[in-house]
Design a protein around this motif. Structure first.
Motif, mmCIF file in Angstrom:
data_model
loop_
_atom_site.group_PDB
_atom_site.id
_atom_site.type_symbol
_atom_site.label_atom_id
_atom_site.label_comp_id
_atom_site.label_asym_id
_atom_site.label_seq_id
_atom_site.Cartn_x
_atom_site.Cartn_y
_atom_site.Cartn_z
ATOM 1 N N CYS A 1 -3.373 -5.516 24.237
ATOM 2 C CA CYS A 1 -3.303 -6.686 23.494
ATOM 3 C C CYS A 1 -2.939 -6.344 22.014
ATOM 4 N N ILE A 2 -2.956 -5.073 21.580
ATOM 5 C CA ILE A 2 -2.770 -4.870 20.166
ATOM 6 C C ILE A 2 -1.692 -5.049 19.490
ATOM 7 N N GLY A 3 -0.581 -5.156 20.387
ATOM 8 C CA GLY A 3 0.932 -5.816 19.964
ATOM 9 C C GLY A 3 0.803 -7.047 19.180
ATOM 10 N N TYR A 4 0.002 -8.062 19.427
ATOM 11 C CA TYR A 4 -0.290 -9.292 18.966
ATOM 12 C C TYR A 4 -0.651 -9.233 17.605
ATOM 13 N N LEU A 5 -1.918 -8.272 17.441
ATOM 14 C CA LEU A 5 -2.372 -8.033 16.202
ATOM 15 C C LEU A 5 -1.340 -7.245 15.233
ATOM 16 N N GLN A 6 -0.497 -6.367 15.626
ATOM 17 C CA GLN A 6 0.388 -5.611 15.018
ATOM 18 C C GLN A 6 1.377 -6.858 14.466
ATOM 19 N N GLU A 7 1.752 -7.632 15.233
ATOM 20 C CA GLU A 7 2.851 -8.555 14.527
ATOM 21 C C GLU A 7 2.176 -9.611 13.651
ATOM 22 N N GLN A 8 0.919 -9.794 14.015
ATOM 23 C CA GLN A 8 -0.120 -10.716 12.975
ATOM 24 C C GLN A 8 0.194 -10.001 11.486
ATOM 25 N N ILE A 9 -0.416 -8.726 11.433
ATOM 26 C CA ILE A 9 -0.359 -8.073 10.254
ATOM 27 C C ILE A 9 0.977 -7.893 9.686
ATOM 28 N N ALA A 10 2.123 -7.656 10.269
ATOM 29 C CA ALA A 10 3.492 -7.455 10.029
ATOM 30 C C ALA A 10 4.027 -8.756 9.355
ATOM 31 N N ASP B 1 -8.712 -18.707 2.552
ATOM 32 C CA ASP B 1 -8.165 -17.823 1.713
ATOM 33 C C ASP B 1 -7.775 -16.506 2.443
ATOM 34 N N VAL B 2 -8.452 -16.080 3.242
ATOM 35 C CA VAL B 2 -8.065 -14.984 4.036
ATOM 36 C C VAL B 2 -7.869 -15.070 5.718
ATOM 37 N N TYR B 3 -7.222 -14.008 6.098
ATOM 38 C CA TYR B 3 -6.776 -14.064 7.516
ATOM 39 C C TYR B 3 -7.748 -13.270 8.312
ATOM 40 N N ILE B 4 -8.178 -13.857 9.415
ATOM 41 C CA ILE B 4 -9.221 -13.403 10.240
ATOM 42 C C ILE B 4 -8.541 -13.324 11.536
ATOM 43 N N ALA B 5 -8.471 -11.977 12.517
ATOM 44 C CA ALA B 5 -8.409 -12.114 13.722
ATOM 45 C C ALA B 5 -9.072 -10.910 14.513
ATOM 46 N N ASN B 6 -8.907 -10.770 15.780
ATOM 47 C CA ASN B 6 -9.428 -9.774 16.372
ATOM 48 C C ASN B 6 -8.340 -8.687 17.234
ATOM 49 N N VAL B 7 -9.047 -7.783 17.749
ATOM 50 C CA VAL B 7 -8.210 -6.817 18.610
ATOM 51 C C VAL B 7 -7.736 -7.384 19.962
ATOM 52 N N VAL B 8 -8.609 -8.190 20.499
ATOM 53 C CA VAL B 8 -8.254 -8.807 21.781
ATOM 54 C C VAL B 8 -8.434 -10.284 21.714
ATOM 55 N N LYS B 9 -7.675 -11.012 22.123
ATOM 56 C CA LYS B 9 -7.559 -12.520 22.224
ATOM 57 C C LYS B 9 -8.370 -13.060 23.070
ATOM 58 N N LEU C 1 -5.950 -10.629 1.918
ATOM 59 C CA LEU C 1 -7.142 -9.733 2.448
ATOM 60 C C LEU C 1 -7.173 -10.381 3.728
ATOM 61 N N MET C 2 -7.144 -9.470 4.970
ATOM 62 C CA MET C 2 -7.477 -9.576 6.329
ATOM 63 C C MET C 2 -8.638 -8.883 6.812
ATOM 64 N N PHE C 3 -9.169 -9.668 7.535
ATOM 65 C CA PHE C 3 -10.238 -8.925 8.329
ATOM 66 C C PHE C 3 -9.896 -9.110 9.736
ATOM 67 N N VAL C 4 -10.315 -7.876 10.447
ATOM 68 C CA VAL C 4 -10.241 -7.689 11.858
ATOM 69 C C VAL C 4 -11.362 -7.346 12.654
ATOM 70 N N GLY C 5 -11.711 -8.189 13.552
ATOM 71 C CA GLY C 5 -12.917 -7.697 14.462
ATOM 72 C C GLY C 5 -12.443 -7.289 15.852
ATOM 73 N N GLU C 6 -13.524 -7.116 16.776
ATOM 74 C CA GLU C 6 -13.208 -6.993 17.972
ATOM 75 C C GLU C 6 -12.628 -7.796 18.949
ATOM 76 N N GLY C 7 -13.283 -8.935 19.460
ATOM 77 C CA GLY C 7 -13.030 -9.904 20.370
ATOM 78 C C GLY C 7 -13.679 -11.212 20.186
ATOM 79 N N PRO C 8 -13.305 -12.197 20.961
ATOM 80 C CA PRO C 8 -14.011 -13.355 20.898
ATOM 81 C C PRO C 8 -15.366 -13.296 21.770
ATOM 82 N N GLY C 9 -16.426 -14.013 21.175
ATOM 83 C CA GLY C 9 -17.852 -14.097 21.872
ATOM 84 C C GLY C 9 -17.749 -15.666 22.329
ATOM 85 N N ALA C 10 -19.041 -16.008 22.788
ATOM 86 C CA ALA C 10 -19.070 -17.121 23.854
ATOM 87 C C ALA C 10 -18.614 -18.474 22.644
ATOM 88 N N ASP C 11 -19.108 -18.405 21.540
ATOM 89 C CA ASP C 11 -18.685 -19.486 20.571
ATOM 90 C C ASP C 11 -17.308 -19.524 20.323
#
Ligand code: SF4
Length: 298
Positions: A208-217, A183-191, A144-154
């Motif tokens: 930036c989406i190419g990084y996420l696409q590689e992560q999913i693959a 157990d899950v993998y969490i990433a964002n659209v922009v790094k 299971l993977m979760f994908v968000g938008e991008g990093p915040g301040a924290d």
């Protein structure tokens, strides 16, 4: 009989011819026109008849030629054909996709390589404001993977995704689903963090989406939860999270995606947590998970 002079002999012959013609006319054997115009008409009729016969013959000849052309198939000249060319087989490019990176360790190594590349990436303007690039956290073999938008301040400060208040809420939801956060993998659209936590511009997300696409693959999850509008746009190419949430979609036609609200939105509107929980329950059902007996407060 005494011999006649030529002139006399000619007159004698003409007289015989005349009397013969008179006899024929009298007997009706021949008809002599009584006026010069009649003679002319007779000649004209004779010419018309002759022309009609000539035309008829010409048409008959033309038809005969046409029939002959139709019946006779003249073979066309055939240009000599070159011998068939043996084309080399086009092989798909060899990519370092999961098909060639079977072991989890190999996939982990490859993910680390990509993370290194993203750490020094300057392909879009977001790199100018970042403290740390934020690649991912979790298991390289997660189902299971979760994908968000991008990093915040924290996230920008720690270099990890979803570590602020919204991330803590996400972790509680993950535990409620019967997983541990690792157990899950969490990433964002922009790094890299967009200034003032604004939404990434379309060109930034597209860059930036190419990084996420590689992560999913490489991770090959069985299902993806898209958190918020930007994640839906990045994964599915479509917007409208309120319309999309709670309905299964497909990433690249093969990995099921469940769109739902972003945890940061739930912090502002906690009454919608029940909607997100309903969406996550669909994910659990698909993955054969049952909620733990006491998942705690979400
Ligand atoms: S946001 Fe992505 S594309 Fe832009 S600089 Fe950072 S890593 Fe590179």
């Amino acid at each position: 009989m005494s011999e006649l002079e030529p002139r006399e002999e000619l007159g004698f012959l003409l007289g015989g011819v005349r009397s013969l013609l008179e006899q024929l006319v009298e007997s009706g054997a021949i008809e002599v026109p009584s006026d010069p115009e009649g003679v002319a008409r007779a000649h004209a009729n004779a010419r018309a008849n002759a022309n009609a016969h000539a035309n008829a013959n010409a048409n008959a000849n033309a038809n005969a030629n046409a029939n002959a052309n139709a019946q006779v198939q003249v073979p066309r000249a055939v240009a000599p054909q070159p011998p068939p060319v043996e084309r080399p087989r086009v092989r798909p490019p060899v990519l370092e996709t999961p098909d060639t990176l079977e072991s989890v360790e190999a996939r982990r190594v490859r993910l680390a390589q990509i993370e290194q590349v993203s750490a020094s990436c300057t392909r879009c303007a977001l790199h100018e404001g970042r403290t740390n690039p934020v690649f991912a956290r979790g298991s390289a073999s997660a189902e299971l993977m979760f994908v968000g938008e991008g990093p915040g301040a924290d996230e920008d400060a720690q270099g990890l995704p979803f570590v602020g208040k919204a991330g803590q809420l996400l972790d509680r939801m993950i535990v409620a689903m019967g997983y541990q956060p690792d157990d899950v993998y969490i990433a964002n659209v922009v790094k890299c963090r967009p200034p003032n936590n604004r939404k990434p511009e379309p060109n930034e997300a597209a860059t930036c989406i190419g990084y996420l696409q590689e992560q999913i693959a490489l991770v090959r999850p069985k299902a993806i939860v898209a958190l918020g509008a930007t994640a839906c746009e990045g994964l599915l190419g479509t917007s409208g999270i309120t319309r999309l949430r709670g309905t299964w979609r497909l990433y690249r036609g093969e990995i099921p995606v469940m769109p739902t609200f972003h945890p940061a939105y739930l912090l502002r509107k906690p009454e919608d947590k029940r909607l997100v929980w309903a969406d996550l329950q669909q994910v659990m059902q698909r993955l054969g998970k049952s909620a733990p007996p006491n998942p705690g407060k979400r």
